[in-house]
Write an enzyme that holds these catalytic residues in place. Structure first.
Site: not given
Length: 399
Positions: A94, A354, A387
């Site tokens: 991310c 996102h 993550g």
């Protein structure tokens, strides 16, 4: 002989609108999205010598299939940039887009380049599942109990964060509703207009006499914000990751498609092209945390970035804290005692979406637009969880 560290400045930052998964960009390739913003970012400096671009660094969280084959290089060639411009794809899940900005800034600060482009692209419509096209988890993760946390789904980590940091379902829903309210108000006021490059989507539709015709539609606004969102409506949604949990589709970030690009230069290049920068890149930090509570990564990364900058959290007039889940965003804000008014003033990922590896670059565009609008905004920060248990944070100073 060692060189003195020089400053890296952001000259321009642009993004596509962010579309919902299987929405406006359902049939738009991620390399085409990236090519579009690369063309536009280069066009912000009409007399730019492209041979001066040291690299195009593009973040992508799932660099495979349509997003594979070094999507950075593919996209810059599709954009018509000079053959001599190199490109590299980076993956920090991310935070890939923010990592791209930090890497580009580092190249300039070390004197290895005077002009760099950082970017990000992600099509969650193209990726059929969160693990991409082929699930290939290392069997050692399941063979040893100490590794099992690596395989936890994001939603389960959010449930663990909610339980450990005591974030109630009511607070999560209220946070989500406020994200939509802020995003809708910002969109209505045109506050995203300066950072968004409208994207023309072509589709083929049947016409008279069986002739197929091409229809064009310009997408100029983010698809995610819902004006009708409310705490009452969100409260009716069922938990999706744990039977007795509190994390729902409504208080989680949206799966999305989008891309962004950021143009960075050294002081030498600024003078050569007679440009005024928007901001100076100040510092960046990443940190690791337990994978089972990956959402609290910013709790570790933000203090490190601030220490490297010689600043305090109170100095940050604007914080873009990626809302992977309301639970983790609230946990981070409470742990660090962040001012809610300064965090995501225009809404966050719960409303705006996102697109994974593109989000860091997209939020950079949002922060840069805010700094251009507000002369009183001196310092800003972008931060997100990652993550497998990490956090990232970058600090910027308005010039």
């Amino acid at each position: 002989m060692s060189k003195q560290i020089q400053d890296a400045y952001i000259v321009a930052a642009l993004r596509t609108p962010v579309a919902r998964r299987n929405g406006a960009f359902r049939y738009v390739r991620p390399d085409d999205m990236l090519a579009r913003v690369l063309r536009d970012i280069v066009a912000t400096v009409p007399n730019l010598d492209q041979n001066e671009i040291g690299d195009v660094i593009a973040g992508c969280a799932m660099p495979e299939a349509e997003q594979g084959m070094n999507v950075a290089r593919i996209a810059l060639l599709l954009a018509g940039l000079a053959d001599g411009v190199p490109g590299v794809t980076v993956n920090r899940f991310c935070a890939s887009g923010l990592q791209a900005v930090a890497d580009a800034a580092s190249r300039i600060r070390l004197g290895e380049a005077d002009v760099m482009i950082a970017a990000g692209t992600e099509s969650m419509s193209a990726m059929p599942q969160i693990m991409g096209n082929k699930v290939s988890i290392n069997p050692e993760i399941f063979a040893h109990a100490e590794n099992i946390d690596i395989a936890y789904g994001m939603g389960l980590t959010a449930e663990r964060v909610a339980a450990q940091w005591k974030v109630s379902r009511e607070d999560q829903d209220a946070f989500a509703a406020e994200s939509h309210r802020r995003a809708c108000a910002a969109s209505a006021a045109g506050l995203f207009d300066a950072e968004i490059v409208p994207y023309v989507v072509n589709s083929h539709v049947p016409g008279e006499g069986g002739v197929v015709r091409t229809a064009e539609r310009s997408v100029a606004q983010d698809e995610g914000p819902r004006a009708d969102s409310s705490v009452e409506k969100l409260a009716r949604l069922r938990p999706v990751f744990a039977a007795r949990g509190s994390v729902t589709a409504g208080n989680s970030s949206q799966m999305s498609d989008g891309a962004a690009a950021v143009l960075l230069m050294s002081e030498v290049a600024l003078k050569r092209y007679n440009l005024r920068p928007i901001a100076r890149f100040v510092s960046y930090a990443v940190a690791g945390v337990s994978p089972e509570v990956m959402g609290i990564g910013p709790i570790e990364a933000i203090p490190r970035a601030l220490k490297r900058a010689g600043l305090a959290l109170q100095d940050m007039g604007w914080v873009e804290l990626n809302e992977a889940f309301a639970a983790q965003a609230l946990a981070v804000m409470r742990q660090l005692e962040m001012d809610p008014a300064r965090v995501n003033p225009l809404g966050g990922a719960i409303a705006l979406g996102h697109p994974l590896g593109a989000t860091g670059a997209i939020r950079t565009a949002t922060l840069m637009a805010a700094m251009e609008r507000d002369p009183g905004l001196r310092y800003g920060m972008i931060s997100m969880c990652i993550g497998t248990g990490m956090g990232a944070a970058g600090v910027f100073e308005r010039m």
